[in-house]
Write a protein that holds these residues in place. Structure first.
Motif, PDB file in Angstrom:
ATOM      1  N   LEU A   3       0.827  -1.209   0.000  1.00 29.14           N
ATOM      2  CA  LEU A   3       0.000   0.000   0.000  1.00 29.14           C
ATOM      3  C   LEU A   3       0.862   1.260   0.000  1.00 29.14           C
ATOM      4  O   LEU A   3       0.523   2.255  -0.666  1.00 29.14           O
ATOM      5  N   ARG A   4       1.971   1.230   0.701  1.00 31.47           N
ATOM      6  CA  ARG A   4       2.864   2.397   0.702  1.00 31.47           C
ATOM      7  C   ARG A   4       3.480   2.614  -0.676  1.00 31.47           C
ATOM      8  O   ARG A   4       3.695   3.750  -1.092  1.00 31.47           O
ATOM      9  N   GLN A   5       3.758   1.545  -1.385  1.00 25.11           N
ATOM     10  CA  GLN A   5       4.263   1.680  -2.748  1.00 25.11           C
ATOM     11  C   GLN A   5       3.214   2.333  -3.655  1.00 25.11           C
ATOM     12  O   GLN A   5       3.538   3.158  -4.512  1.00 25.11           O
ATOM     13  N   GLU A   6       1.955   1.970  -3.432  1.00 22.10           N
ATOM     14  CA  GLU A   6       0.874   2.573  -4.201  1.00 22.10           C
ATOM     15  C   GLU A   6       0.741   4.062  -3.855  1.00 22.10           C
ATOM     16  O   GLU A   6       0.542   4.896  -4.747  1.00 22.10           O
ATOM     17  N   LEU A   7       0.880   4.399  -2.583  1.00 18.85           N
ATOM     18  CA  LEU A   7       0.828   5.805  -2.180  1.00 18.85           C
ATOM     19  C   LEU A   7       1.975   6.588  -2.818  1.00 18.85           C
ATOM     20  O   LEU A   7       1.791   7.737  -3.246  1.00 18.85           O
ATOM     21  N   ASP A   8       3.153   5.985  -2.901  1.00 21.19           N
ATOM     22  CA  ASP A   8       4.290   6.652  -3.550  1.00 21.19           C
ATOM     23  C   ASP A   8       4.005   6.911  -5.029  1.00 21.19           C
ATOM     24  O   ASP A   8       4.369   7.959  -5.572  1.00 21.19           O
ATOM     25  N   ALA A   9       3.357   5.952  -5.687  1.00 19.98           N
ATOM     26  CA  ALA A   9       3.007   6.126  -7.096  1.00 19.98           C
ATOM     27  C   ALA A   9       1.993   7.254  -7.272  1.00 19.98           C
ATOM     28  O   ALA A   9       2.063   8.029  -8.231  1.00 19.98           O
ATOM     29  N   ILE A  10       1.071   7.362  -6.339  1.00 22.63           N
ATOM     30  CA  ILE A  10       0.074   8.439  -6.385  1.00 22.63           C
ATOM     31  C   ILE A  10       0.748   9.787  -6.139  1.00 22.63           C
ATOM     32  O   ILE A  10       0.406  10.792  -6.785  1.00 22.63           O
ATOM     33  N   ALA A  24      -8.223   9.814  -8.520  1.00 23.18           N
ATOM     34  CA  ALA A  24      -8.918   8.604  -8.969  1.00 23.18           C
ATOM     35  C   ALA A  24      -8.271   7.347  -8.401  1.00 23.18           C
ATOM     36  O   ALA A  24      -8.948   6.328  -8.203  1.00 23.18           O
ATOM     37  N   ARG A  25      -6.979   7.410  -8.093  1.00 22.23           N
ATOM     38  CA  ARG A  25      -6.263   6.228  -7.601  1.00 22.23           C
ATOM     39  C   ARG A  25      -6.278   6.107  -6.086  1.00 22.23           C
ATOM     40  O   ARG A  25      -5.949   5.042  -5.547  1.00 22.23           O
ATOM     41  N   LEU A  30      -7.125   4.076   0.340  1.00 17.89           N
ATOM     42  CA  LEU A  30      -7.857   4.546   1.515  1.00 17.89           C
ATOM     43  C   LEU A  30      -8.703   3.432   2.115  1.00 17.89           C
ATOM     44  O   LEU A  30      -8.677   3.193   3.320  1.00 17.89           O
ATOM     45  N   GLU A  31      -9.439   2.747   1.252  1.00 16.03           N
ATOM     46  CA  GLU A  31     -10.309   1.661   1.730  1.00 16.03           C
ATOM     47  C   GLU A  31      -9.486   0.517   2.301  1.00 16.03           C
ATOM     48  O   GLU A  31      -9.826  -0.058   3.349  1.00 16.03           O
ATOM     49  N   GLU A  32      -8.400   0.179   1.623  1.00 18.25           N
ATOM     50  CA  GLU A  32      -7.578  -0.947   2.072  1.00 18.25           C
ATOM     51  C   GLU A  32      -6.875  -0.628   3.390  1.00 18.25           C
ATOM     52  O   GLU A  32      -6.706  -1.513   4.238  1.00 18.25           O
ATOM     53  N   SER A  33      -6.468   0.628   3.575  1.00 13.66           N
ATOM     54  CA  SER A  33      -5.837   0.989   4.840  1.00 13.66           C
ATOM     55  C   SER A  33      -6.850   0.942   5.980  1.00 13.66           C
ATOM     56  O   SER A  33      -6.503   0.590   7.114  1.00 13.66           O
ATOM     57  N   LEU A  48      -2.328  12.213   2.271  1.00 15.17           N
ATOM     58  CA  LEU A  48      -2.217  12.355   0.822  1.00 15.17           C
ATOM     59  C   LEU A  48      -3.570  12.714   0.208  1.00 15.17           C
ATOM     60  O   LEU A  48      -3.654  13.577  -0.679  1.00 15.17           O
ATOM     61  N   HIS A  49      -4.636  12.087   0.707  1.00 19.62           N
ATOM     62  CA  HIS A  49      -5.974  12.388   0.215  1.00 19.62           C
ATOM     63  C   HIS A  49      -6.316  13.860   0.452  1.00 19.62           C
ATOM     64  O   HIS A  49      -6.813  14.553  -0.451  1.00 19.62           O
ATOM     65  N   GLY A  50      -6.041  14.345   1.654  1.00 20.14           N
ATOM     66  CA  GLY A  50      -6.323  15.741   1.961  1.00 20.14           C
ATOM     67  C   GLY A  50      -5.524  16.698   1.084  1.00 20.14           C
ATOM     68  O   GLY A  50      -6.051  17.717   0.623  1.00 20.14           O
ATOM     69  N   THR A  51      -4.266  16.371   0.856  1.00 15.98           N
ATOM     70  CA  THR A  51      -3.430  17.212  -0.002  1.00 15.98           C
ATOM     71  C   THR A  51      -4.003  17.302  -1.408  1.00 15.98           C
ATOM     72  O   THR A  51      -4.086  18.388  -2.003  1.00 15.98           O
TER      73      THR A  51
END
Length: 201
Positions: A3-10, A24-25, A30-33, A48-51
Motif C-alpha cells: 500500500l505504501r508503494q501505491e501511495l508513492d506512485a500516487i 482517482a487512484r 484509503l479503503e484498504e488501509s 495524501l488524500h487531503g493534499t
C-alpha cells in the motif's frame, strides 16, 4: 508495504500535476488501509488524500481528511504525519477555505509537533509560507512579508536556492509588494519565481 508503494506512485502523479488521476487512484488505498486497520498507514493515506483534495480546491473535504490524518498520526505516534497534517490544514482551511482563524489554530497545533518531529526545515518553512498566505488574505501585509521571507531564508539554508517552495513564496512576495506599491521589489520577486519554475518545469 504494498500500500505504501501505491501511495508513492500516487504522489508521483501529484508531483507531475496530474491531480485528477491521483484522486482517482487514492480511493482503493484509503479503503484498504481502513480494512487493514493500521493507524500509521491510515494517517499517511488520509494526509495524501487531503493534499489532493486541497489542490483540487475542495477545502471542506480536505479539512476532514487532514483531521483524520492528524488524529491517526497522533494516536499511533506517527508524529511527522500528524505535523504535516496540521501544516497542510493550515493552508487548506485557512487559505483555500478562507477560514483564517481556524487556519491559525491549526498552525498553533503544528508548532509543537514540528519541534517533536525534530524541527525538520521543510515542515517549518512550509508552515511559515502557509501562515504568510493567511496573513495576506487577512490584510496583515507586514506579517505576511515576514512569513514569506522566513520560508525563503530557511529553505535556502537547508535545501538550496532553487526549491519550488522558494518559487511559490517569491511569487507570493511579488503579489504582496505589488499590493504595497513596491513595484521594483515585486518585479525582482516575480523574476526569481519565474526563473525557478522554468528550470523545474
Amino acid at each position: 508495504e504494498t500500500l505504501r508503494q501505491e501511495l508513492d506512485a500516487i504522489k508521483a502523479e501529484r508531483d507531475a500535476g496530474r491531480y485528477d488521476a491521483a484522486l482517482a487512484r487514492i480511493s482503493d488505498p484509503l479503503e484498504e488501509s481502513e480494512t487493514l486497520g493500521y493507524r500509521p498507514l491510515r494517517a499517511e493515506a488520509a494526509l495524501l488524500h487531503g493534499t489532493l483534495l486541497g489542490l483540487s480546491g475542495n477545502a471542506d473535504e480536505a479539512a476532514r481528511a487532514f483531521d483524520n490524518a492528524f488524529t491517526d498520526g497522533l494516536a499511533s505516534g506517527h508524529t511527522e504525519v500528524a505535523a504535516w497534517a496540521a501544516v497542510q490544514a493550515t493552508h487548506g482551511v485557512g487559505f483555500v477555505g478562507h477560514h483564517g482563524s481556524e487556519g491559525r489554530r491549526w498552525a498553533h497545533l503544528a508548532d509543537p509537533l514540528i519541534v517533536r518531529a525534530g524541527e525538520q526545515p521543510q515542515l517549518r518553512a512550509t508552515l511559515r509560507a502557509n501562515l504568510g498566505n493567511i496573513a495576506f488574505i487577512q490584510g496583515e501585509l507586514e506579517e505576511a512579508e515576514e512569513h514569506f521571507t522566513a520560508a525563503i531564508t530557511l529553505t535556502e539554508a537547508t535545501v538550496g536556492d532553487d526549491d519550488t517552495l522558494i518559487a511559490k513564496s517569491s511569487a507570493n512576495l511579488g503579489s504582496l509588494y505589488r499590493r504595497m506599491g513596491k513595484y521594483d521589489l515585486a518585479l525582482v520577486s516575480f523574476r526569481r519565481a519565474e526563473s525557478i519554475f522554468e528550470s523545474k518545469f
